[in-house]
Scaffold this motif. Structure first.
Motif, short mmCIF file in Angstrom:
data_model
loop_
_atom_site.label_atom_id
_atom_site.label_comp_id
_atom_site.label_asym_id
_atom_site.label_seq_id
_atom_site.Cartn_x
_atom_site.Cartn_y
_atom_site.Cartn_z
N ALA A 1 1.18 4.00 -1.83
CA ALA A 1 1.00 3.85 -0.38
C ALA A 1 0.62 5.18 0.26
O ALA A 1 -0.30 5.25 1.09
CB ALA A 1 2.27 3.29 0.24
N LYS A 2 1.33 6.24 -0.10
CA LYS A 2 1.08 7.55 0.49
C LYS A 2 -0.32 8.05 0.18
O LYS A 2 -1.05 8.55 1.06
CB LYS A 2 2.12 8.54 -0.04
N LYS A 3 -0.73 7.92 -1.08
CA LYS A 3 -2.05 8.43 -1.48
C LYS A 3 -3.17 7.58 -0.88
O LYS A 3 -4.22 8.11 -0.50
CB LYS A 3 -2.16 8.47 -3.00
N ALA A 4 -2.98 6.27 -0.81
CA ALA A 4 -4.00 5.40 -0.21
C ALA A 4 -4.16 5.70 1.27
O ALA A 4 -5.28 5.77 1.80
CB ALA A 4 -3.65 3.93 -0.43
N SER A 5 -3.03 5.89 1.95
CA SER A 5 -3.09 6.23 3.37
C SER A 5 -3.80 7.56 3.57
O SER A 5 -4.57 7.73 4.52
CB SER A 5 -1.67 6.29 3.94
N GLY A 6 -3.56 8.50 2.67
CA GLY A 6 -4.20 9.80 2.75
C GLY A 6 -5.70 9.75 2.56
O GLY A 6 -6.42 10.69 2.93
N GLN A 7 -6.21 8.65 1.96
CA GLN A 7 -7.65 8.48 1.79
C GLN A 7 -8.20 7.49 2.82
O GLN A 7 -9.23 6.87 2.59
CB GLN A 7 -7.96 8.03 0.36
N ASN A 8 -7.46 7.37 3.93
CA ASN A 8 -7.93 6.63 5.11
C ASN A 8 -7.99 5.12 4.90
O ASN A 8 -8.80 4.43 5.53
CB ASN A 8 -9.28 7.16 5.57
N ALA A 9 -7.11 4.61 4.05
CA ALA A 9 -6.95 3.16 3.93
C ALA A 9 -5.85 2.70 4.88
O ALA A 9 -4.94 3.47 5.22
CB ALA A 9 -6.60 2.78 2.50
N ASP A 10 -5.93 1.46 5.31
CA ASP A 10 -4.83 0.82 6.02
C ASP A 10 -3.90 0.20 4.98
O ASP A 10 -4.36 -0.55 4.11
CB ASP A 10 -5.35 -0.28 6.95
N VAL A 11 -2.62 0.52 5.04
CA VAL A 11 -1.70 0.13 3.98
C VAL A 11 -0.72 -0.93 4.48
O VAL A 11 -0.10 -0.78 5.54
CB VAL A 11 -0.92 1.35 3.44
N VAL A 12 -0.60 -1.98 3.69
CA VAL A 12 0.40 -3.04 3.91
C VAL A 12 1.36 -3.00 2.72
O VAL A 12 0.92 -2.90 1.57
CB VAL A 12 -0.26 -4.42 4.01
N VAL A 13 2.65 -3.07 2.99
CA VAL A 13 3.66 -3.07 1.94
C VAL A 13 4.36 -4.42 1.91
O VAL A 13 4.70 -4.99 2.96
CB VAL A 13 4.70 -1.95 2.16
#
Length: 423
Positions: free
Chosen positions: A228-240
């Protein structure tokens, strides 16, 4: 009987040369293992021991194997996943004095378990496992060895869960260190290792960008946090998605959207499972997914995504890219599964596993835990890694990085250990 990898390759000399090149590259970036190897070679703490290993056989793992061999052990190794072995590295290991490698990429289930049996045939006194398959096989099929196995180490979350279940049932007959659960492994390997390597493998396999995508991360343990952290850092919208209310709350408080998978299935562009459990994404979810959805597993076994159920729903399936199977549904939607639903950061065609620096820490703990098993006196069951071992690994890493840190004064230590100091 399963033969070592070198006897099964068309050109073993070329494979060994390429594998050795990969191993030498990672060793340049593994100061912890280098320090442990230097001491092991001088002191020979593992002399006379036979170590049986079931691991992801790639260059970083090879560095660990060579450290154990340098310490005097005889080592036999095979893979812990049918798609994670690098055959050239396996061949290079097989050429090391004191090491036999049976690992081969792309084997079927029968050959996979036959290779584990071949390793067990060396009568190991210590086991080093990733997922628990070797420990389970010894208990189930080779109980005569239980009296001679000193103990073992388990690398990953799924394996530790299996071992704790065995221990709770009174079925675990020798001591095992839960390497996965120690801080220098869990906080770095699981978070940074899984986060970076899973996303890198998905991006390289698909050639798609993360920016603007909705990424659904199933599970918010340490691996899920990393993804989640790395995906968010690459400007993705994250759903958990989660089943534990505390972890769901943690994800919510850290800024992620949290919802059940039944809702997230209709939102996601990319799905990454990190739970270690089965049936995380199933038929009900496939029915509402968008056309082009990408599914990947960063847990251990290939049970998190119900691929059989998806195949049954599909009217057609085909290889869209190397490592990407498309399943076309009756309404024309296509759902893409990476690496057959196996561990994407190691099983995808271009996957390299966790970064070298991360695995240096994890494998440093592994090597020192093997030594600790021989020096200590442990009863059967699952044991935490001794704090002194974990701290030693951190100390070696900080020294190699040129990083200093403070220590407690005598007065501070006395204050922290006392109940008599108040306001």
């Amino acid at each position: 009987m399963t033969a070592p990898i070198s006897e099964r390759l068309d050109d073993p000399d070329a494979a060994r040369a390429e594998g050795r090149r990969k191993i030498e590259w990672v060793r340049q970036h593994m100061p912890i293992l280098s320090a442990v190897s230097e001491r092991f070679e001088a002191e020979q703490p593992l002399a006379g021991e036979r170590i049986g290993m079931a691991m992801h056989v790639e260059a970083k793992t090879a560095a660990l194997v060579e450290v154990l061999a340098a310490g005097g052990a005889e080592v036999a190794i095979t893979g812990c996943n049918p798609l994670s072995t690098h055959d050239d590295v396996s061949a290079a290991l097989d050429a090391v004095e004191g090491v036999t490698s049976y690992a081969e990429r792309g084997v079927d289930d029968e050959a996979y378990y036959a290779a584990i049996e071949a390793v067990i045939g060396h009568d190991p006194t210590i086991t080093v496992d990733d997922g628990g398959d070797m420990v389970f096989a010894i208990h189930e099929d080779y109980p005569e060895l239980l009296g001679t196995v000193v103990g073992g180490c388990e690398e990953t979350t799924t394996g530790v869960h299996r071992l704790r279940a065995m221990d709770a049932d009174g079925a675990l007959e020798y001591p095992m260190f839960a390497v996965n659960d120690t801080p220098t492994k869990r906080l770095f390997d699981n978070v940074h290792g899984t986060g970076e390597s899973a996303l890198a493998a998905i991006a390289m396999t698909t050639n798609l960008s993360w920016a603007g995508k909705t990424v659904v991360v199933a599970g918010y343990g340490y691996c899920g946090k990393g993804v989640a952290k790395k995906a968010s850092g690459q400007n993705a919208d994250v759903v958990v998605t989660e089943v534990d209310p505390r972890r769901a709350l943690e994800a919510h408080m850290e800024g992620y959207d949290v919802m059940p998978m039944a809702e997230a299935a209709a939102e996601g562009d990319v799905f990454v499972t990190t739970t270690g459990n089965r049936d995380v994404i199933v038929e009900d979810h496939f029915e509402v997914m968008q056309d082009g959805a990408v599914l990947a597993n960063a847990g251990h076994f290939d049970v998190e995504i119900d691929i059989e159920g998806l195949a049954d729903m599909a009217v057609d399936s085909y290889e869209a890219r190397d490592g990407v199977r498309a399943y076309e549904l009756a309404d024309g939607r296509r759902i893409h599964v990476l690496a057959e639903g196996r561990l994407v950061n190691l099983a995808a065609p271009v996957a390299l596993g966790h970064p070298v620096e991360v695995m240096d820490q994890s494998f440093g703990v592994q090597a020192l835990c093997v030594e600790e098993l021989l020096e200590g006196d442990y009863d059967a069951g699952v044991h935490d890694v001794p704090d002194a071992v974990d701290r030693e690994v951190a100390d070696i890493k900080l020294a190699a990085e040129g990083v200093g840190y403070d220590s407690l004064s005598d007065a501070q230590r006395e204050y922290m250990d006392s109940w008599q100091h108040g306001t």
